[in-house]
Scaffold this active site. Structure first.
Site, PDB file in Angstrom:
ATOM      1  CG  ASP A   8      20.284  -6.647   1.195  1.00  0.00           C
ATOM      2  OD1 ASP A   8      19.756  -6.960   2.270  1.00  0.00           O
ATOM      3  OD2 ASP A   8      19.674  -6.138   0.233  1.00  0.00           O
ATOM      4  CG  ASP A  65      24.892 -10.433  -1.731  1.00  0.00           C
ATOM      5  OD1 ASP A  65      24.128 -10.724  -0.797  1.00  0.00           O
ATOM      6  OD2 ASP A  65      24.518  -9.879  -2.776  1.00  0.00           O
ATOM      7  CG  ASP A 106      25.328  -6.782 -12.703  1.00  0.00           C
ATOM      8  OD1 ASP A 106      26.353  -6.454 -12.071  1.00  0.00           O
ATOM      9  OD2 ASP A 106      24.182  -6.755 -12.189  1.00  0.00           O
TER      10      ASP A 106
END
Length: 450
Positions: free
Chosen positions: A76, A78, A154
């Site tokens: 994916d 982003d 994170d």
């Protein structure tokens, strides 16, 4: 209206200042990072280009940059920007705003969707950020600069920003060095970060298993003590994260890491019990290896099949107990299926679209033991036959059923008409006696009456 206008003015000033990377960021040029441009999604490039033309910053971020640096094709892509969700939505005709906890925009390009987020800021005394009693963030729509956004990421390996225009990677927390050192390190105080979002503990396990990265000591230390925080995570989020973990192509390594951190207890209720049973563990590990092999070979894997295997031995046990109580075979199985799925739903709700298929796979299993008459032919025409058959083979391979049963169905499916007829077993079911039709009395006539 005035507040929105002021926000836009100050945001535009912030955007102008942020165009020049801060002194703390490391700018890694194309000659050093050597990212393969062919691995970058055209949809992601068009999204960044569209935002640039509208006067905003735009970067490919997070896991996609990490995977590109490892020369892995990202699953994916982003994008992060200084544009607000409303501004992103206005920039792209085919887009939609989503989310409450984090407001995002999905930009649609044919079959591909690019998720666009606005740079996150610090939530100091701001009514737009909210946490619950355990410290978990339940609403967070505070926007800020790229530096603030990097702090909010994170792990250091995910705090990387790729500028397609300049072909540069912006590294705010030595993420590139950690990737090269095969280390996964959390940004900030680990306890606080896990309290903000307990799912980060699962993500740490998943990424370390998937990428072969060793958890840094301080990152790993609090996980066992804070594992109970996962009970506070909404079931839908927990399900999505577990799905990523099991469909990563490294599910076996992930299970091992979950066990090592004592995180497998309670995630899939009763799964920890299955993993403590020799037969159950063998069945589950065969299923996970089957899933890993398919994904690593570029094939699709059905989540319904995977979760059906993970919970099968609990269904099997409940099914056997129901029969001991005198319930007929098939009703006992359906009662067991509903019981286990209900227990599962208390901790981690599996979507209905998956549970329906899981039940179909389970319900077919008794039918595979019926090898006489027209029943095998009918089973071959079942839309879920292939999934049920693959499930049967796993049961045979684990020792739950005789291998002969799986071999019989393999031959029967490929056999011709005459061979199939010869393979059918005698019908062991008692035949029902047919009643002889009663002879009808002749209809009364006037002459007979006379």
């Amino acid at each position: 209206m005035i507040k929105q206008l002021l926000n836009k003015v100050f945001r535009r000033r912030g955007a102008a200042n942020a165009q020049t990377p801060s002194a703390t960021v490391k700018v890694i040029t194309a000659s050093k990072h050597k990212i393969n441009q062919k691995l970058i999604s055209q949809a992601a490039l068009k999204t960044c280009d569209g935002l640039h033309k509208a006067g905003f910053q735009a970067y490919i971020v997070g896991g996609a940059v990490r995977d590109l640096l490892l020369n892995h094709p990202p699953k994916d892509f982003d994008v992060a920007t200084d544009a607000t969700p409303e501004q992103v939505h206005k920039t792209f005709r085919r887009s939609r705003m989503i989310g409450r906890r984090f407001r995002l925009v999905h930009v649609l390009w044919g079959q591909e969707t690019i998720e666009v987020s606005t740079f996150r800021g610090h939530h100091q005394n701001d009514g737009d950020a909210a946490t619950n009693d355990s410290g978990r963030i339940i609403r967070d729509n505070i926007f800020g600069t790229i530096e603030e956004d990097a702090v909010r990421r994170d792990f250091t390996a995910n705090a990387l920003y790729y500028d397609p225009k300049r072909q540069e990677v912006l590294d705010f927390h030595d993420g590139v060095a950690d990737i090269r050192a095969k280390t996964l390190r959390i940004i900030g105080d680990p306890v606080k970060r896990y309290q903000e979002d307990p799912v980060r503990m699962l993500r740490a396990v998943r990424l370390s298993a998937k990428l072969g990265l060793k958890l840094e000591r301080a990152t790993e230390a609090p996980i066992r003590k804070l594992a109970d925080l996962l009970e506070d995570v909404p079931p839908s989020r927990l399900f999505d994260e577990m799905l990523k973990l099991f469909l990563s192509g490294h599910a076996i390594e992930s299970i091992g890491a979950l066990r090592a951190q004592h995180l497998h207890h309670g995630l899939l209720p009763l799964l920890d019990v299955v993993l403590e049973q020799p037969l159950g563990e063998k069945f589950v590990m065969l299923a996970l290896k089957n899933t890993d092999d398919r994904i690593l070979a570029g094939k699709s894997s059905n989540p319904s099949f995977l979760f059906a295997t993970l919970l099968w031995h609990e269904v099997l046990q409940a099914w056997q107990e129901n029969q001991k109580r005198g319930e007929p075979l098939i009703p006992a199985l359906h009662a067991a299926m509903n019981e286990i799925i209900d227990k599962q739903g208390e901790k981690m709700a599996i979507h209905n679209r998956y549970t329906a298929t899981m039940k179909e796979i389970w319900a077919m299993q008794p039918r595979f033991e019926q090898r006489s008459g027209k029943r095998p032919y009918a089973l071959l025409t079942n839309p879920r036959y292939r999934a049920g058959y693959d499930f049967l083979l796993l049961r045979c391979a684990s020792g739950e059923l005789p291998q002969e049963l799986g071999d019989w169905w393999t031959r029967f499916a490929d056999a011709g008409t005459e061979e199939r007829t010869a393979m059918l077993l005698p019908d062991s079911a008692p035949k029902k006696r047919r009643r002889k039709p009663r002879k009808k009395k002749p209809a009364a006539t006037h002459e007979a009456d006379a």
